[in-house]
Design a protein around this motif. Sequence first.
Motif, PDB file in Angstrom:
ATOM      1  N   ALA A   1      -2.206   8.922   4.266  1.00 38.38           N
ATOM      2  CA  ALA A   1      -2.637   8.663   5.325  1.00 38.38           C
ATOM      3  C   ALA A   1      -1.722   7.174   6.360  1.00 38.38           C
ATOM      4  O   ALA A   1      -0.858   6.603   5.823  1.00 38.38           O
TER       5      ALA A   1
ATOM      6  N   TYR B   1     -13.143   6.920  -0.245  1.00 32.08           N
ATOM      7  CA  TYR B   1     -13.115   7.675  -0.659  1.00 32.08           C
ATOM      8  C   TYR B   1     -14.294   8.246  -1.011  1.00 32.08           C
ATOM      9  O   TYR B   1     -15.344   9.496  -1.597  1.00 32.08           O
TER      10      TYR B   1
ATOM     11  N   ARG C   1      -4.877   0.862  -7.955  1.00 28.47           N
ATOM     12  CA  ARG C   1      -3.724   0.079  -7.083  1.00 28.47           C
ATOM     13  C   ARG C   1      -4.109  -1.474  -7.337  1.00 28.47           C
ATOM     14  O   ARG C   1      -4.260  -2.165  -6.480  1.00 28.47           O
TER      15      ARG C   1
ATOM     16  N   TYR D   1      -7.061  11.433   7.182  1.00 26.69           N
ATOM     17  CA  TYR D   1      -6.740   9.870   6.947  1.00 26.69           C
ATOM     18  C   TYR D   1      -5.647   9.176   8.393  1.00 26.69           C
ATOM     19  O   TYR D   1      -5.465   8.184   8.203  1.00 26.69           O
TER      20      TYR D   1
ATOM     21  N   ARG E   1       0.401   7.442  -7.784  1.00 27.02           N
ATOM     22  CA  ARG E   1      -0.392   6.588  -6.692  1.00 27.02           C
ATOM     23  C   ARG E   1      -2.746   7.473  -7.405  1.00 27.02           C
ATOM     24  O   ARG E   1      -3.419   6.578  -7.386  1.00 27.02           O
TER      25      ARG E   1
ATOM     26  N   TYR F   1      -7.390  -1.229   5.928  1.00 35.13           N
ATOM     27  CA  TYR F   1      -6.681  -0.810   6.876  1.00 35.13           C
ATOM     28  C   TYR F   1      -7.176  -1.803   8.252  1.00 35.13           C
ATOM     29  O   TYR F   1      -8.021  -1.489   8.424  1.00 35.13           O
TER      30      TYR F   1
ATOM     31  N   TYR G   1       1.103  -1.038  -0.017  1.00 34.64           N
ATOM     32  CA  TYR G   1       0.035  -0.068  -0.099  1.00 34.64           C
ATOM     33  C   TYR G   1       0.745   0.721   0.304  1.00 34.64           C
ATOM     34  O   TYR G   1       0.496   1.814  -0.978  1.00 34.64           O
TER      35      TYR G   1
ATOM     36  N   HIS H   1       0.401  13.430  -6.518  1.00 34.15           N
ATOM     37  CA  HIS H   1      -0.116  11.873  -5.021  1.00 34.15           C
ATOM     38  C   HIS H   1       0.904  10.998  -5.371  1.00 34.15           C
ATOM     39  O   HIS H   1       0.323   9.186  -4.829  1.00 34.15           O
TER      40      HIS H   1
END
Length: 370
Positions: free
Chosen positions: A95, A216, A182, A125, A269, A192, A40, A266
């Motif tokens: 995050a 999101y 991703r 986050y 990402r 998470y 991640y 980003h």
Amino acid sequence: EEEVNNGYDAPTNVNEVEVINTYELEEKAKKVVPKGGFDYMSGASGDEFTLKQNIEAWNAKGILPRVLADVEFPETNTSIIGQELKVPFIMSPIAAHGLAHQAKEAGTARGIAEFGGSIMSISAYSGASFDEIEAGLGGNNRWFQIYMSKDEEMNKNIIDEAKADGATAIILTADATLSGNRDRDDHNKFVYPFGMPIVSRYLKGGAKNMSLNNIYAQSKQKISMADVRFLKEYSDLPVFVKGIQTPEDAMAAIGAGAAGIWVSNHGGRQLDGAPGSFATLKAISEAVQNRVPIVFDSGIRRGEHIFKAIASGADIVGIGRPALYGLALGGWKGVKSVFEYFESDLKRVMQLAGTQTIEDIKHARLFDIK
Ligand code: PYR
């Protein structure tokens, strides 16, 4: 711990980290961070073309060595929006630092606080609460990055909390209204392992066991200039718009009242196929013409990169993954080691390029490499 982090076994050790270069930190972190979390953090979207371009883009420009420049002990201090910095780099918002280390954002915050003279960006986050982060930050400067709720009252509440926590700027991430594709996370079925206290007030499920796209989907997905205006007016703080990759969007953000432009893709990402972030900087800074300051991120791995970004119009840069790898490898001390590396590496480059001050870097000429 099983209960708190769902069995996610992040490192706990606190030690200085030897940094020869930051690329190696990624390889070392891979060995100690659980696979889902490592993929991640290190992964990006699609073919990861843009992730790679973020590094390759640096090779389009070279730095001219300057001699007889009467330089010794280069000075890295600078300022942005009236805030004094010891170095021209700060922490980019990321995050869920708890994926890298059990100290979570408090570890990163302490590393930055002990380094001194930089800024912690707190992600909406975050896996740690404002109070937990403050335990590491100890009153040091912080900016707050917001992922907005669809509900305006929630946004007001979150801004109120960030202000009460002492945020001195708001960062609106504008390039992530949904997640990039991703692949690594999809393979790992990444969710998470812990909650996100700051956004838990608007997030049904609180983030624990949720995928990024689920989160999101509950956040505001339609972002416009009106959101910049709202954040500026309601918070009465300087607002940086992050995720700018074109002169047009930079001008739109300034028109909506942004106090700063944050050039970023980003970390590769989001939209794969986007240019390397550095490839977009010069045109943006020429359009902005110093109306507002520019923060640059996505691809900073060496002192040369900081130099090239500043010589191309950035005022400061953001450090992302390398700091997280430092956190993984040594907790707050590892973060401090990474910040110290960037400071000493930048000073070396400044000396060899004949630049005594950050202002000198702004006037340094880069050359095209073909
Ligand atoms: C990311 O994973 O890129 C976020 O911004 C949360």
